[in-house]
Design an enzyme around this catalytic site. Structure first.
Site, PDB file in Angstrom:
ATOM      1  N   LYS A 215      -2.198  -1.677  -3.774  1.00 45.51           N
ATOM      2  CA  LYS A 215      -2.995  -0.447  -3.785  1.00 45.51           C
ATOM      3  C   LYS A 215      -2.060   0.752  -3.853  1.00 45.51           C
ATOM      4  CE  LYS A 215      -6.395   2.059  -0.978  1.00 45.51           C
ATOM      5  NZ  LYS A 215      -7.106   2.128   0.319  1.00 45.51           N
TER       6      LYS A 215
ATOM      7  N   LYS B 267       0.853  -1.186   0.000  1.00 45.31           N
ATOM      8  CA  LYS B 267       0.000   0.000   0.000  1.00 45.31           C
ATOM      9  C   LYS B 267       0.890   1.237   0.000  1.00 45.31           C
ATOM     10  CE  LYS B 267      -3.802   2.220   2.519  1.00 45.31           C
ATOM     11  NZ  LYS B 267      -4.701   2.112   3.698  1.00 45.31           N
TER      12      LYS B 267
END
Length: 325
Positions: free
Chosen positions: A249, A196
């Site tokens: 992500k 992330k």
């Protein structure tokens, strides 16, 4: 011309049926996970200004949303909660009557065949907007893990099928796996936000989740967008700690990372098609600058081609309509 020697690749592109016959990458509704933002109150279905087509939804309107998803063939959701009350330790994240816990109970009670993924983090629930506990101005890791684990256990107790920790504290998969196992939930998988990045593409989400940091930023625990090898180290740690899925992500700006993660680790890979990627296309389409259907399907297909098995996307309803035509 008869002496020229070359390969005729166009033979396999002549017609739509021929192109479909040899198509290498396929997108289907079962690949899609739809994010939903649940809020307190009654009869709430309020548009998120920065994310056209996305709404804040109260518990009494959840069935309408779930019915629509089931009719479209989308069978998985990820639930985000927007509580009325926040505090320094995000206590509403792990309260048995928290907004996400009640939403999960509602969805599973009325729609048992839907797979419910619970986003497991503290940022929507803390008054400072960070993903962990703050001590002397620093986000402390191990104390945060205790609260994140409590959150995961409470979400599974409410009926969540999958836990998706998004906090990026070191050791969060180990802590949650141990906590779930000790609570008797060894069958529940962990869908780790393994990779992330501290991305500028999250802006509209923070509008939707009311989760913007009240001071500083999240670069001390989310990843530097310039780093590739660090992503592999993060994913490797989560695999060793017992993750069942790996999330990358954002997705679109990190297709190279998705391909490397998929090539190295034999776990289902999830692309998170984040809010900024969504809103840019919606804005461009509203201005007539792009064909929305074509660009959405091209973008989602690129994520599958890069190695994604599943895609968390605000386009899930739109994509399902396109696929069902």
């Amino acid at each position: 011309m008869s002496d020229l020697q070359f390969k005729r690749h166009r033979r396999l592109r002549r017609t739509e049926s021929m192109r479909a016959l040899v198509r290498e990458t396929h997108l289907q509704t079962d690949d899609l996970i739809y994010p939903i933002f649940v809020v307190e109150g009654e009869q709430v279905k309020k548009a998120v200004a920065s994310m056209p087509g996305v709404h804040h939804v109260s518990l009494d309107n959840l069935s309408e949303e779930m019915n629509e998803l089931e009719q479209l063939g989308v069978r998985s959701v990820i639930v985000f909660g927007v509580p009325n009350e926040k505090d320094a330790v995000g206590s509403q994240a792990y309260h048995e009557e928290g907004i996400v816990q009640r939403a999960i109970q509602h969805i599973k009670g009325a729609h048992p065949n839907l797979t419910v993924v619970a986003d497991t983090c503290l940022c929507q629930y803390t008054d400072h907007g960070h993903c962990g506990v703050i001590r002397d101005g620093d986000i402390v890791n191990d104390e945060s893990l205790e609260l994140i684990t409590k959150t995961a256990v409470s979400q599974v107790k409410a009926g969540a099928d999958v836990i998706a920790p998004s906090n990026m504290m070191d050791g969060f998969v180990t802590a949650i796996r141990q906590g779930l196992d000790e609570a008797g939930y060894s069958q529940i998988p962990v869908m780790s936000y393994a990779v992330k990045y501290a991305s500028a593409f999250y802006g509209p989400f923070r509008d939707a989740a009311h989760s913007s940091p009240q001071f500083g930023d999240r670069r001390g625990y989310q990843m530097d967008p310039a780093n590739r090898l660090e992503a592999i180290r993060e994913a490797e740690s989560d695999v060793e700690e017992g993750a069942d899925f790996l999330i990358v992500k954002p997705a679109l700006a990190y297709l190279d990372i998705m391909r490397e993660v998929k090539d190295r680790f034999n776990l289902p890979l999830v692309a998170y098609n984040v809010s900024g990627e969504y809103s840019m296309i919606k804005a461009a389409a509203a201005n007539g600058w792009v064909n929305e259907e074509e660009i959405v399907m091209e973008k989602l297909t690129s994520m599958k081609r890069a190695g994604a098995d599943l895609i968390i996307t605000y386009f899930a309803k739109d994509a399902a309509r396109y696929l069902n035509q």
